[in-house]
Design an enzyme around this catalytic site. Structure first.
Site, PDB file in Angstrom:
ATOM      1  N   SER A   1      -0.331  -1.621  11.787  1.00 17.63           N
ATOM      2  CA  SER A   1      -0.656  -2.678  10.876  1.00 17.63           C
ATOM      3  C   SER A   1       0.763  -3.507  10.281  1.00 17.63           C
ATOM      4  O   SER A   1       1.779  -2.854  10.214  1.00 17.63           O
ATOM      5  CB  SER A   1      -1.040  -1.746   9.587  1.00 17.63           C
ATOM      6  OG  SER A   1      -1.200  -2.629   8.449  1.00 17.63           O
TER       7      SER A   1
ATOM      8  N   SER B   1      -6.810  -1.137  16.966  1.00 20.71           N
ATOM      9  CA  SER B   1      -7.470  -0.416  18.006  1.00 20.71           C
ATOM     10  C   SER B   1      -6.302   0.580  18.938  1.00 20.71           C
ATOM     11  O   SER B   1      -5.673   0.420  19.781  1.00 20.71           O
ATOM     12  CB  SER B   1      -7.865  -1.487  19.179  1.00 20.71           C
ATOM     13  OG  SER B   1      -6.809  -2.488  19.275  1.00 20.71           O
TER      14      SER B   1
HETATM   15  N1  LIG Z   1      -5.806   4.589   7.319  1.00 20.63           N
HETATM   16  C1  LIG Z   1      -5.547   3.301   7.753  1.00 20.63           C
HETATM   17  N2  LIG Z   1      -4.998   2.998   8.899  1.00 20.63           N
HETATM   18  C2  LIG Z   1      -4.826   1.692   9.292  1.00 20.63           C
HETATM   19  N3  LIG Z   1      -5.075   0.715   8.753  1.00 20.63           N
HETATM   20  C3  LIG Z   1      -5.865   0.966   7.426  1.00 20.63           C
HETATM   21  C4  LIG Z   1      -5.902   2.163   6.736  1.00 20.63           C
HETATM   22  N4  LIG Z   1      -6.813   2.234   5.857  1.00 20.63           N
HETATM   23  C5  LIG Z   1      -6.928   0.517   5.791  1.00 20.63           C
HETATM   24  N5  LIG Z   1      -6.406  -0.120   6.674  1.00 20.63           N
HETATM   25  C6  LIG Z   1      -6.638  -1.444   6.849  1.00 20.63           C
HETATM   26  O1  LIG Z   1      -7.416  -1.711   7.810  1.00 20.63           O
HETATM   27  C7  LIG Z   1      -6.874  -2.637   8.782  1.00 20.63           C
HETATM   28  C8  LIG Z   1      -6.983  -2.162  10.101  1.00 20.63           C
HETATM   29  O2  LIG Z   1      -8.528  -2.071  10.602  1.00 20.63           O
HETATM   30  P1  LIG Z   1      -8.878  -1.955  12.157  1.00 20.63           P
HETATM   31  O3  LIG Z   1     -10.405  -2.320  12.193  1.00 20.63           O
HETATM   32  O4  LIG Z   1      -8.098  -2.862  12.917  1.00 20.63           O
HETATM   33  O5  LIG Z   1      -8.441  -0.602  12.539  1.00 20.63           O
HETATM   34  S1  LIG Z   1      -8.831   0.271  13.797  1.00 20.63           S
HETATM   35  O6  LIG Z   1      -8.727  -0.401  14.796  1.00 20.63           O
HETATM   36  O7  LIG Z   1     -10.054   0.983  13.807  1.00 20.63           O
HETATM   37  O8  LIG Z   1      -7.819   1.614  13.915  1.00 20.63           O
HETATM   38  C9  LIG Z   1      -5.553  -2.667   8.303  1.00 20.63           C
HETATM   39  O9  LIG Z   1      -5.214  -4.071   8.592  1.00 20.63           O
HETATM   40  P2  LIG Z   1      -4.035  -4.785   9.543  1.00 20.63           P
HETATM   41  O10 LIG Z   1      -2.806  -4.512   8.633  1.00 20.63           O
HETATM   42  O11 LIG Z   1      -4.412  -6.196   9.572  1.00 20.63           O
HETATM   43  O12 LIG Z   1      -3.966  -4.120  10.818  1.00 20.63           O
HETATM   44  C10 LIG Z   1      -5.330  -2.311   7.229  1.00 20.63           C
HETATM   45  O13 LIG Z   1      -4.985  -3.466   6.144  1.00 20.63           O
HETATM   46  N1  LIG Z   2       6.594 -13.076  15.348  1.00 27.01           N
HETATM   47  C1  LIG Z   2       5.780 -12.705  14.239  1.00 27.01           C
HETATM   48  N2  LIG Z   2       4.564 -12.660  14.551  1.00 27.01           N
HETATM   49  C2  LIG Z   2       3.538 -12.452  13.351  1.00 27.01           C
HETATM   50  N3  LIG Z   2       3.900 -12.130  12.404  1.00 27.01           N
HETATM   51  C3  LIG Z   2       5.122 -12.299  11.861  1.00 27.01           C
HETATM   52  C4  LIG Z   2       6.016 -12.392  12.751  1.00 27.01           C
HETATM   53  N4  LIG Z   2       7.450 -12.690  12.042  1.00 27.01           N
HETATM   54  C5  LIG Z   2       7.123 -12.134  10.699  1.00 27.01           C
HETATM   55  N5  LIG Z   2       5.811 -11.933  10.655  1.00 27.01           N
HETATM   56  C6  LIG Z   2       5.431 -11.817   9.365  1.00 27.01           C
HETATM   57  O1  LIG Z   2       4.713 -10.414   9.461  1.00 27.01           O
HETATM   58  C7  LIG Z   2       3.333 -10.366   8.649  1.00 27.01           C
HETATM   59  C8  LIG Z   2       2.341  -9.620   9.536  1.00 27.01           C
HETATM   60  O2  LIG Z   2       1.179  -9.365   8.841  1.00 27.01           O
HETATM   61  P1  LIG Z   2      -0.415  -9.518   9.503  1.00 27.01           P
HETATM   62  O3  LIG Z   2      -0.339 -10.937  10.316  1.00 27.01           O
HETATM   63  O4  LIG Z   2      -1.192  -9.331   8.680  1.00 27.01           O
HETATM   64  O5  LIG Z   2      -0.195  -8.308  10.552  1.00 27.01           O
HETATM   65  P2  LIG Z   2      -1.430  -7.431  11.073  1.00 27.01           P
HETATM   66  O6  LIG Z   2      -2.541  -8.210  11.244  1.00 27.01           O
HETATM   67  O7  LIG Z   2      -0.850  -6.680  12.405  1.00 27.01           O
HETATM   68  O8  LIG Z   2      -1.440  -6.363   9.857  1.00 27.01           O
HETATM   69  C9  LIG Z   2       3.079 -11.576   7.984  1.00 27.01           C
HETATM   70  O9  LIG Z   2       3.726 -11.550   6.786  1.00 27.01           O
HETATM   71  C10 LIG Z   2       4.064 -12.585   8.883  1.00 27.01           C
HETATM   72  O10 LIG Z   2       4.389 -13.755   8.414  1.00 27.01           O
END
Ligand SMILES: Nc1ncnc2c1ncn2[C@@H]1O[C@H](COP(=O)(O)OS(=O)(=O)O)[C@@H](OP(=O)(O)O)[C@H]1O
Ligand SMILES: Nc1ncnc2c1ncn2[C@@H]1O[C@H](COP(=O)(O)OP(=O)(O)O)[C@@H](O)[C@H]1O
Length: 197
Positions: free
Chosen positions: A34, A106
């Site tokens: 995340s 994932s």
């Molecule tokens: N416990 C926990 N662990 C990780 N992430 C959490 C959790 N709870 C909520 N979130 C939010 O859910 C987003 C991840 O969902 P995913 O469907 O990508 O997760 S997974 O692939 O099933 O592990 C993740 O989004 P990203 O930050 O975009 O990765 C979080 O916003």
């Molecule tokens: N090279 C990069 N690639 C992607 N995001 C970046 C990068 N450098 C800085 N960031 C910042 O990091 C954060 C990543 O958030 P996000 O794209 O929502 O990540 P994820 O979907 O993996 O949770 C954003 O605020 C984005 O602007």
């Protein structure tokens, strides 16, 4: 599970849609912690491909969990099922001639491999969106690491739930060293090199 089901072949298949669209189809699977940058890169890549008139579909973690997978949480079993369903959906879109970009944590290699194996050989590109957890935690775009540290979220990936780094991904993007646009451009180059676009 029902045994009274029959597979129906259709008269048009992926190759017909690829011919119509003028490019290959398949799945670009972004995996990472995340805050590593999956959604930002997926969105930028989607935009760059759109400008090239490529037919794409973007499947993003939070969005899919609002609809199709709203019955699932973050236990390991639910994450397995989350990825299984998304893999099946991605496969359908790829079969319709689209380049599918997915952005899900994932965390398990086995689940990513299962998706790779349901797609025709070569049509799945695994991309590790790699960023040290310290940097992800500093970014904390949704404030979730803070919540996890405060004990308000249990089983948060990288804190108290596992993340298995890809063992043989096609590409690793180091998002602490290259910006969003550079990472998306690396993916465009990879698609060109592979002859997808
Ligand atoms: N416990 C926990 N662990 C990780 N992430 C959490 C959790 N709870 C909520 N979130 C939010 O859910 C987003 C991840 O969902 P995913 O469907 O990508 O997760 S997974 O692939 O099933 O592990 C993740 O989004 P990203 O930050 O975009 O990765 C979080 O916003
Ligand atoms: N090279 C990069 N690639 C992607 N995001 C970046 C990068 N450098 C800085 N960031 C910042 O990091 C954060 C990543 O958030 P996000 O794209 O929502 O990540 P994820 O979907 O993996 O949770 C954003 O605020 C984005 O602007």
């Amino acid at each position: 599970m029902s045994s009274n089901i029959t597979w129906h072949d259709t008269s048009l298949n992926a190759d017909d849609y690829r011919k119509l669209n003028g490019h290959h189809s398949g799945v670009i699977w972004l995996t990472g912690l995340s805050g590593s940058g999956k959604s930002s890169i997926a969105n930028r890549l989607n935009q760059l491909l759109y400008e090239k008139k490529i037919h794409t579909y973007l499947l993003d973690g939070d969005n899919v969990r609002h609809g199709l997978n709203k019955d699932l949480g973050f236990s390991s079993e639910d994450r397995v099922e989350n990825i299984r369903r998304i893999g099946e959906v991605a496969n359908l879109f790829a079969d319709s001639g689209k380049i599918v970009i997915t952005a899900f944590i994932s965390p398990y290699q086995k689940d990513r491999d299962r998706v790779r194996n349901i797609l025709p050989k070569g049509d799945f590109i695994e991309v590790h969106v790699d960023c040290p957890i310290e940097e992800c935690e500093k970014r904390d775009p949704k404030g979730l690491y803070q919540k996890a540290r405060n004990g308000e979220i249990n089983g948060f990936t990288g804190i108290d739930a596992p993340y298995e780094s890809p063992s043989s991904s096609e590409l690793t993007l180091h998002t602490d060293r290259a910006d969003v646009n550079e990472c998306a451009l690396q993916l465009v180059s990879l698609l060109e090199d592979k002859g997808w676009i």
